[in-house]
Scaffold this active site. Structure first.
Site, PDB file in Angstrom:
ATOM      1  CB  THR A 107      -0.326   0.038  -4.315  1.00  0.00           C
ATOM      2  OG1 THR A 107      -0.403   1.098  -3.356  1.00  0.00           O
ATOM      3  CG2 THR A 107      -1.144  -1.149  -3.820  1.00  0.00           C
ATOM      4  CB  ALA A 139      -0.915   0.019   1.226  1.00  0.00           C
ATOM      5  CB  CYS A 140       1.936   3.742  -2.135  1.00  0.00           C
ATOM      6  SG  CYS A 140       0.868   3.882  -3.580  1.00  0.00           S
ATOM      7  N   PRO A 141       0.594   5.839  -0.251  1.00  0.00           N
ATOM      8  CG  PRO A 141       1.818   7.514   0.816  1.00  0.00           C
ATOM      9  CD  PRO A 141       1.982   6.249   0.034  1.00  0.00           C
TER      10      PRO A 141
END
Length: 461
Positions: free
Chosen positions: A17, A9-11
């Site tokens: 992601t 998961a990334c922001p």
């Protein structure tokens, strides 16, 4: 065979992601490792783990910069890294996971306590909490910004006529989606710190920051204040076991909301509002020289780590200013974010003898990501040759950001790449804005073409 689970998961939930997931899957196939990857991206949760899969897993890889509900993995060996690490070193992460000692019934309790300790340490990371808030805020900003931009199709001031379609679009995008931006930012910062009990105090603090005029800076402060207050109350309020259920639904939200709200109204709100008003006035009154310097800085930040913390800091700064009707930095940031992958694609076209076939194929993919404003398309090149690629990308992006600010370009939609450019009135000074992107792309490509060694020399060395 040992089974490994991984969650990425990334922001923004767009590029890192899925690139991390692909890297892990590819490395697992090469090593014949049983792996399942759960992605928590912009489209939602995909391949979500079941309780049985978690119970049967030997170890868990958490490659994430936002909250991924790590409480599910209590008692399981966990390898926790930033999402970019899964792109750069997927094989190493898999080896670490395989080397972990699986929890036996005898030491299960010890593993649980260690996991709790690790999670507690993780919760102390302000960057992760901020990015969790930003990741939940972004869909509102993007949807709202695009709806506002679409309202301008009917004229830049058409929304002022009540009852028109343009007014309806502005009401949805501006009065509703943008109004939720700061509360959601604050709410999920607090949620990341204190989990569910922190959500309501954060949302309330963010709404107060918005109504007071403290803007996104006030929302950030409200989120951290509400989160750490909720975490403190969660830790130190002790109730009889049969009354413990009152803590997360009554006591913590009530006390933390009251404390956060009173702090925002009487202590924090007005000073932060003054800072935001001063920042807005300074940005709207920038002379050409200062505007160029700001664009230069934002552009370089966008290319420095291509989707990492520095990139996200520049993007968050620009997005936060949209609520204050400051649109120049957003234009500079999106243009500078498009430049690195586009420049790398152009370099593979101009200097074919300096790139392998795989790199040329990656260049074509980077072009598609670049026009979509996904800077992460440049990561494979930067990972393989950082000392030539990153400086080239930073110079090109810095020039693009500086030119965008110098030209007075503005952008009302916070994402979308070239796909928002045709929307009438969404971009100010469209022709010059496009020129800034083209110039930065050419500079990146030319500098990299000069610095890069031919393939034959690279192989020999």
């Amino acid at each position: 065979m040992k089974k490994i689970l991984a969650v990425t998961a990334c922001p923004t939930g767009v590029a890192h992601t899925y690139m991390a997931a692909e890297s892990l899957i590819k490395a697992a196939k090469e090593k014949n490792i049983a792996l399942k990857v759960e992605t928590r991206g912009a489209v939602g949760v995909e391949n979500e783990f079941t309780e049985q899969e978690i119970a049967e897993a030997h170890a868990i890889i958490v490659a994430a910069d936002t909250d991924v509900l790590e409480g599910r993995f209590l008692g399981k060996p966990v390898v926790k890294v930033a999402v970019a690490q899964a792109i750069k070193n997927p094989a190493g992460l898999l080896e670490q996971a395989l080397a972990k000692q699986a929890a036996s019934p005898d030491d299960y309790a010890k593993q649980v306590e260690q996991s709790k300790s690790d999670r507690s340490a993780t919760r102390s990371g302000p960057y992760k909490h901020l990015m969790t808030g930003v990741s939940h805020m972004l869909p509102l900003v993007v949807a709202g910004g695009l709806l506002i931009a679409l309202s301008f199709v009917f004229g830049i001031e058409a929304f002022k006529v009540k009852g028109t379609f343009a007014a309806a679009l502005m009401q949805i995008g501006g009065s509703s989606a943008f109004a939720l931006m700061v509360p959601v930012l604050a709410g999920f910062i607090s949620f990341s710190i204190a989990e569910k009990p922190g959500l309501a105090p954060g949302l309330i603090g963010g709404m107060l920051a918005s109504s007071i005029g403290a803007g996104f800076l006030g929302g950030i402060l409200a989120g951290f204040l509400a989160g750490y207050t909720s975490l403190f109350l969660k830790k130190y309020i002790k109730l009889p076991r049969n009354l413990e259920g009152l803590k997360p639904i009554l006591l913590i939200p009530l006390l933390a909301s009251a404390f956060t709200g009173l702090m925002m109204i009487y202590i924090i709100g007005d000073p932060v509002k003054g800072i935001m008003d001063g920042l807005t006035a300074w940005l709207t009154g920038l002379g050409t020289t200062n505007a160029v310097l700001l664009g230069l800085l934002l552009g370089a930040m966008m290319a420095f780590d291509m989707g990492g913390p520095v990139n996200k800091a520049a993007y968050t700064f620009a997005v936060g200013l949209l609520a204050s009707n400051v649109f120049g930095p957003m234009a500079a940031v999106m243009a500078a974010g498009m430049t690195p992958p586009l420049g790398l694609w152009l370099a593979t076209v101009l200097a074919k003898n300096k790139f392998t076939k795989e790199e040329k194929d990656a260049g074509n993919a980077a072009a598609v990501l670049g026009i979509s404003f996904i800077t992460e398309g440049a990561i494979p090149f930067a990972a393989s040759d950082p000392f030539r690629v990153i400086p080239s990308a930073m110079v090109g992006s810095a020039i693009t950001g500086a030119l965008s600010m110098a030209f007075g370009a503005t952008l009302r939609a916070p994402h979308g790449g070239i796909f928002v450019l045709p929307i009438p009135n969404a971009v100010g000074h469209l022709a010059l804005y496009t020129l800034a992107i083209v110039i930065g792309t050419v500079v990146t490509a030319a500098m990299l073409s000069f610095l890069k060694k031919p393939v034959e020399q690279r192989i020999q060395s």
